[in-house]
Design an enzyme around this catalytic site. Structure first.
Site, PDB file in Angstrom:
ATOM      1  CB  ALA A  40      16.319 -63.933  -0.306  1.00 32.47           C
ATOM      2  CE  LYS A  88      15.529 -54.375   0.097  1.00 34.26           C
ATOM      3  NZ  LYS A  88      16.033 -54.290   1.623  1.00 34.26           N
ATOM      4  CD  GLU A 138      21.145 -65.594   3.094  1.00 31.44           C
ATOM      5  OE1 GLU A 138      20.604 -64.360   2.474  1.00 31.44           O
ATOM      6  OE2 GLU A 138      22.292 -65.796   3.115  1.00 31.44           O
ATOM      7  NE  ARG A 145      21.685 -63.800   6.648  1.00 34.20           N
ATOM      8  CZ  ARG A 145      21.194 -62.581   7.203  1.00 34.20           C
ATOM      9  NH1 ARG A 145      21.227 -62.620   8.519  1.00 34.20           N
ATOM     10  NH2 ARG A 145      20.612 -61.717   6.640  1.00 34.20           N
ATOM     11  CB  CYS A 178      21.153 -51.064   4.244  1.00 32.50           C
ATOM     12  SG  CYS A 178      22.471 -52.486   4.844  1.00 32.50           S
TER      13      CYS A 178
HETATM   14  N1  SAM Z   1      17.103 -58.661   1.118  1.00 38.15           N
HETATM   15  C1  SAM Z   1      17.251 -59.184   2.614  1.00 38.15           C
HETATM   16  C2  SAM Z   1      16.074 -58.398   3.138  1.00 38.15           C
HETATM   17  O1  SAM Z   1      15.692 -57.627   2.594  1.00 38.15           O
HETATM   18  O2  SAM Z   1      15.518 -59.091   4.312  1.00 38.15           O
HETATM   19  C3  SAM Z   1      18.431 -58.701   3.158  1.00 38.15           C
HETATM   20  C4  SAM Z   1      19.661 -59.091   2.584  1.00 38.15           C
HETATM   21  S1  SAM Z   1      21.292 -58.794   3.258  1.00 38.15           S
HETATM   22  C5  SAM Z   1      21.276 -57.010   2.813  1.00 38.15           C
HETATM   23  C6  SAM Z   1      22.383 -59.481   2.178  1.00 38.15           C
HETATM   24  C7  SAM Z   1      22.329 -60.920   2.312  1.00 38.15           C
HETATM   25  O3  SAM Z   1      23.213 -61.374   1.465  1.00 38.15           O
HETATM   26  C8  SAM Z   1      22.789 -61.655   3.677  1.00 38.15           C
HETATM   27  O4  SAM Z   1      21.280 -62.458   4.155  1.00 38.15           O
HETATM   28  C9  SAM Z   1      23.748 -62.376   3.342  1.00 38.15           C
HETATM   29  O5  SAM Z   1      23.877 -63.712   4.341  1.00 38.15           O
HETATM   30  C10 SAM Z   1      23.905 -62.547   1.931  1.00 38.15           C
HETATM   31  N2  SAM Z   1      25.244 -62.952   1.540  1.00 38.15           N
HETATM   32  C11 SAM Z   1      26.266 -62.662   2.114  1.00 38.15           C
HETATM   33  N3  SAM Z   1      27.378 -63.193   1.372  1.00 38.15           N
HETATM   34  C12 SAM Z   1      27.031 -63.396   0.168  1.00 38.15           C
HETATM   35  C13 SAM Z   1      27.473 -63.725  -1.231  1.00 38.15           C
HETATM   36  N4  SAM Z   1      28.613 -64.010  -1.337  1.00 38.15           N
HETATM   37  N5  SAM Z   1      26.594 -63.986  -2.007  1.00 38.15           N
HETATM   38  C14 SAM Z   1      25.193 -63.976  -2.055  1.00 38.15           C
HETATM   39  N6  SAM Z   1      24.725 -63.581  -0.745  1.00 38.15           N
HETATM   40  C15 SAM Z   1      25.438 -63.362   0.122  1.00 38.15           C
END
Ligand code: SAM
Length: 457
Positions: free
Chosen positions: A111, A116, A134, A139, A231
């Protein structure tokens, strides 16, 4: 124009996939990114015309706009009031994938920073409950701050690995997986992301995406929707992940196509013979960055939960009066007192008071209870259920608002009755001040203040 060159392997992959369109794609990718904001559906009512940089609507979201230029958002009081959220336009395509009718339970699994989640919190029907999770500890802080600014109390913020949600079997109507990815769609907006990219990163991301999905899937209700997005453009992290899901969970998952989004310039993709199974947004086809999004459904059906609002906690007269004068509690929230803290929460939150959940924020912390009064919290000032109609307020000019947000002493006449004043800018709540003798104390949170050296560019 970016100073970081596009990676060679990326160029040849995209050239192969886009063929004669490639040059146009690269030209756009090397151009200026476009800024956009999404307005708060409740708070922003009536101030749309006072946001000077708005140019045109984002066609796929009813409350979103492109900006003529990117301002220093930190110096905009509306930003601090949660009147809008700064969000890249393509990622708002999620709005078109949600068919909210009745109250829903939603898990936004990846998140941070909250794009989102704030979109979902602004779109979900009354009675719904959103869990924003998250896994990366540092973060969650920015996620919690953005969610507080947005101000929907029916939310819970967790910091857990996806596997933790196996403890919530068949609980969520919507599972949103906006997965960590190789980030090709950000090459224009964030040129540094070009340096982090490699073909092996694509492979590693695909493997991680599969693990995340497999771990979280049991938490989705039969009949519920899984919305998967990234993305990035690479098929390994997109179409192939959806094919892998269908192959790995054939008894559970089916595609849930959403026809019609091609009218916005997104590219519809057929998967396993199903048209409109997914969409790709590309910067040379629409005004936005790169995005892949697909919707699946878990087979079967389950009844919607009906949440029972617990009887209100026993409260002294001061606390009850505070609630009555400060909040417009929607019917689905319960007031709870924990030690000297007053909360408003959705009853579903209690399901997460167990191992392995790590709670970072839980509903709306409304204020601290003292013997003679309740000190309202900053979160309450930003909440969409704040009862602005009867609270004593003080409206600031732009310069005063910036000094308030810098946590400087502001000159306001002390209120007639000693007490709290809601500080507003163009009617939008920024926080509280309290009269102390002839002066007033600025109660803007110290950690959120505008730093000393931030000035307009
Ligand atoms: N949904 C967010 C938004 O719209 O603002 C952006 C999310 S970003 C694309 C992906 C997120 O997944 C990051 O915050 C990252 O820290 C987290 N992430 C990293 N490794 C992960 C894992 N193993 N399992 C779940 N989330 C993870």
């Amino acid at each position: 124009m970016s100073t970081c060159a596009l990676p060679h392997a990326f160029i040849s992959r995209m050239r192969e996939s886009l063929q004669e369109e490639y040059e146009e794609f690269e030209d756009v990718l090397e151009g200026e990114a476009i800024s956009s904001i999404r307005l708060h559906p409740v708070k922003a009512k009536g101030v749309e015309n006072q946001l000077p940089l708005i140019s045109s609507n984002v066609p796929w979201h009813p409350h979103a706009y492109y900006l003529r230029e990117r301002p220093t958002f930190t110096l905009d009081p509306f930003y601090h009031a949660g009147t809008y959220y700064v969000q890249e336009a393509a990622s708002m395509m999620l709005y078109q994938m949600c068919e909210f009718k009745d109250a829903v339970t939603i898990l936004d699994l990846c998140a941070a920073p909250g794009g989102k989640s704030t979109l979902l919190a602004g779109a979900m029907p009354e009675g719904s409950f959103l869990v924003s999770n998250e896994v990366i500890a540092n973060r969650t802080k920015i996620l919690a701050e953005n969610m507080s600014r947005w101000g929907n109390p029916a939310t819970l913020i967790l910091q857990n690995d996806p596997v933790a949600f196996q403890a919530m079997a068949e609980f969520f109507d919507y599972l949103i997986v906006d997965a960590p990815c190789s980030g090709e769609g950000l090459f224009r907006k964030d040129p540094q992301s070009r340096e982090r990219w490699s073909e092996s990163a694509v492979e590693a991301c695909a493997a991680r995406q599969k693990r995340i999905l497999a771990d979280a899937l049991p938490s989705l209700k039969p009949g519920g929707y899984l919305i998967y997005s990234t993305c990035t453009f690479s098929p390994e992290e997109n179409e192939e992940i959806i094919r892998w899901l269908l192959r790995s969970f054939p008894k559970e998952l089916t595609l849930a196509p959403v026809p019609g989004l091609e009218k916005f310039g997104s590219i519809p993709l057929s998967l396993e013979g199903e048209a409109y199974a997914a969409y790709r947004c590309m910067p040379h086809k629409l005004q936005g960055e790169g995005l892949f999004i697909s919707r699946l459904r878990k087979k079967g059906n389950t009844e919607a939960f009906s949440w029972i609002i617990p009887r209100p906690a026993k409260m002294d007269k001061t606390t009850s009066a505070f609630l009555a004068t400060h909040t417009l509690p929607p019917s689905h929230l319960a007031a709870e007192v924990f030690q000297d803290k007053l909360f408003l929460r959705h009853p579903a939150h209690a399901q997460f008071h167990k191992k392995p959940f790590r709670i970072k924020a839980n509903g709306l912390y409304a204020g601290k209870i003292h013997r003679m009064d309740v000190a309202p919290s900053h979160e309450l000032a930003l909440s969409e259920i704040l009862r602005k109609d009867i609270l004593p307020m003080w409206e600031l000019t732009y310069e005063q608002a910036i000094s308030y947000l810098r946590k400087e002493e502001i000159r306001i006449p002390p209120p007639k009755d000693k007490g709290w004043l809601l500080i507003t800018y163009q009617g939008q709540a920024l926080g509280w001040a309290k009269a102390v003798g002839k002066r007033s104390r600025n109660h803007f949170p110290v950690n959120w203040r505008i730093k000393k050296h931030t000035y307009r560019q």
